[in-house]
Design an enzyme around this catalytic site. Sequence first.
Site, PDB file in Angstrom:
ATOM      1  N   HIS A 187       0.814  -1.223   0.000  1.00  0.00           N
ATOM      2  CA  HIS A 187       0.000   0.000   0.000  1.00  0.00           C
ATOM      3  C   HIS A 187       0.850   1.278   0.000  1.00  0.00           C
ATOM      4  O   HIS A 187       0.306   2.364  -0.155  1.00  0.00           O
ATOM      5  CB  HIS A 187      -0.909   0.052   1.235  1.00  0.00           C
ATOM      6  CG  HIS A 187      -1.876  -1.087   1.338  1.00  0.00           C
ATOM      7  ND1 HIS A 187      -2.763  -1.400   0.332  1.00  0.00           N
ATOM      8  CD2 HIS A 187      -2.095  -1.993   2.338  1.00  0.00           C
ATOM      9  CE1 HIS A 187      -3.494  -2.456   0.721  1.00  0.00           C
ATOM     10  NE2 HIS A 187      -3.102  -2.831   1.922  1.00  0.00           N
ATOM     11  N   ASP A 240      -2.892 -11.118  -1.106  1.00  0.00           N
ATOM     12  CA  ASP A 240      -3.255 -10.521   0.179  1.00  0.00           C
ATOM     13  C   ASP A 240      -4.766 -10.231   0.180  1.00  0.00           C
ATOM     14  O   ASP A 240      -5.364 -10.010  -0.864  1.00  0.00           O
ATOM     15  CB  ASP A 240      -2.462  -9.214   0.309  1.00  0.00           C
ATOM     16  CG  ASP A 240      -2.539  -8.549   1.666  1.00  0.00           C
ATOM     17  OD1 ASP A 240      -1.540  -8.597   2.400  1.00  0.00           O
ATOM     18  OD2 ASP A 240      -3.590  -7.938   1.976  1.00  0.00           O
ATOM     19  N   HIS A 289      -6.192  -7.639   0.972  1.00  0.00           N
ATOM     20  CA  HIS A 289      -6.436  -6.257   0.560  1.00  0.00           C
ATOM     21  C   HIS A 289      -5.902  -6.017  -0.852  1.00  0.00           C
ATOM     22  O   HIS A 289      -4.900  -6.619  -1.252  1.00  0.00           O
ATOM     23  CB  HIS A 289      -5.773  -5.285   1.546  1.00  0.00           C
ATOM     24  CG  HIS A 289      -6.237  -5.456   2.967  1.00  0.00           C
ATOM     25  ND1 HIS A 289      -5.625  -6.323   3.840  1.00  0.00           N
ATOM     26  CD2 HIS A 289      -7.276  -4.905   3.634  1.00  0.00           C
ATOM     27  CE1 HIS A 289      -6.267  -6.281   5.013  1.00  0.00           C
ATOM     28  NE2 HIS A 289      -7.277  -5.439   4.911  1.00  0.00           N
ATOM     29  N   ASP A 309      -3.316 -12.590   5.264  1.00  0.00           N
ATOM     30  CA  ASP A 309      -4.587 -12.190   5.885  1.00  0.00           C
ATOM     31  C   ASP A 309      -5.816 -12.731   5.161  1.00  0.00           C
ATOM     32  O   ASP A 309      -6.939 -12.450   5.566  1.00  0.00           O
ATOM     33  CB  ASP A 309      -4.668 -10.659   6.063  1.00  0.00           C
ATOM     34  CG  ASP A 309      -4.200  -9.882   4.852  1.00  0.00           C
ATOM     35  OD1 ASP A 309      -3.975 -10.504   3.798  1.00  0.00           O
ATOM     36  OD2 ASP A 309      -4.072  -8.649   4.953  1.00  0.00           O
TER      37      ASP A 309
HETATM   38 ZN    ZN Z   1      -3.705  -7.161   3.718  1.00  0.00          ZN
END
Ligand code: ZN
Length: 381
Positions: A142, A178, A180, A261
Amino acid sequence: MLPDPSARPAFCTPVYIGAEIYRFSTYGPTHPLAVPRVSTCTDLILAMGWLDPRQFVTAPMAGVAELARFHDPGYLAALQRAERDQAVSAADRDRYRIGIDGNPVYPEIFSRPATSAGGVMLAARLTVAGGVVHCPGGGTHHGRPDRASGFCYLNDPVLGLLAWLDAGLTRVVYLDIDAHHGDGVQDAFADDGRVLTISIHEAGRWPGTGVAEDRAGGAARNLPVPRGFNDSEMRWLMQEAVLPLIAAWQPQAIMVQAGADALEEDPLARLALSNNAYWEVARAVRGLAPRLVVLGGGGYNPYATGRCWAGLWAALNGIAVPPRATPEAERVLRALRYNRAAGRTPPEHWLTTLRDAPREGMVRDDIKRLAALARMERLSA
Ligand SMILES: [Zn+2]
């Protein structure tokens, strides 16, 4: 015509890049990144007898000049100031999002991300002539050129991919599993036809980007999956969408961001993979390019994350994970502390095994639609 040596399959022994900075560094006692992940992974692979010392390399801390290949010098200076002062001015906080938005000021706020970046850039350099590297400290997908975002201060995947491009590679795949969306990496290469970015992530979860139609100018694919995403559905997406896309791209190198995650036990997402699904992804992409770098990423349950990433290393080495952890590995797991309800009475299999029970299930229509959309010819780069 002579065969291109860069197209040779990677037969050489995988390299593991770790660092001791991860062992004691935390984002603070109440932050999701209070937990030890890279050190747990390293300790587990040692305890399982899976690491020849000749395979281990310590990540070097990247210098400001190297980091400036992607990051704004003013932002890098602000991170160094925050590490020195252990405080941040209102101006730096507002401009660079340090000390706010889940990106705390902590003792290694510059050194730790700079070590992750140094490790991933080293992974790219070590594989320029071919090879496989596992660098679980990397994966901060990110991070933005000029600000912190989503627990990420720097963007080590971008820096590693740039190192490959700077070495002359022209067709690279970035695969992000991931929970996200890999927004920082996708945006960094949005106008760059050399990098195909593919992200499988939970639909509707922060940062909210990465809808199925988002191609970021062409060379991006997004597969936002529903809650409860299971091993069978991951296999479907890989076989029906991701692997054909990668094969069509004919990459010279593949980087996998394996944020843990998306595992069922993770406290920050609602997906339901077992670690078998991660290992299957690693095995599936292993032969598709002569260079492979596997990173970490998210992962906020230290038991689940450590077991998953240790097993990834086994998968990259062709080692079968035995049903029971060694007594030494069990000691590593029993010594973990996890400040959540599940951490007070961890289930027995978190402590005595590395392999989860598979979480197979129905492949839902949403998943089939995502795979079909990702492969639609007219949307190809
Ligand atoms: Zn993540």
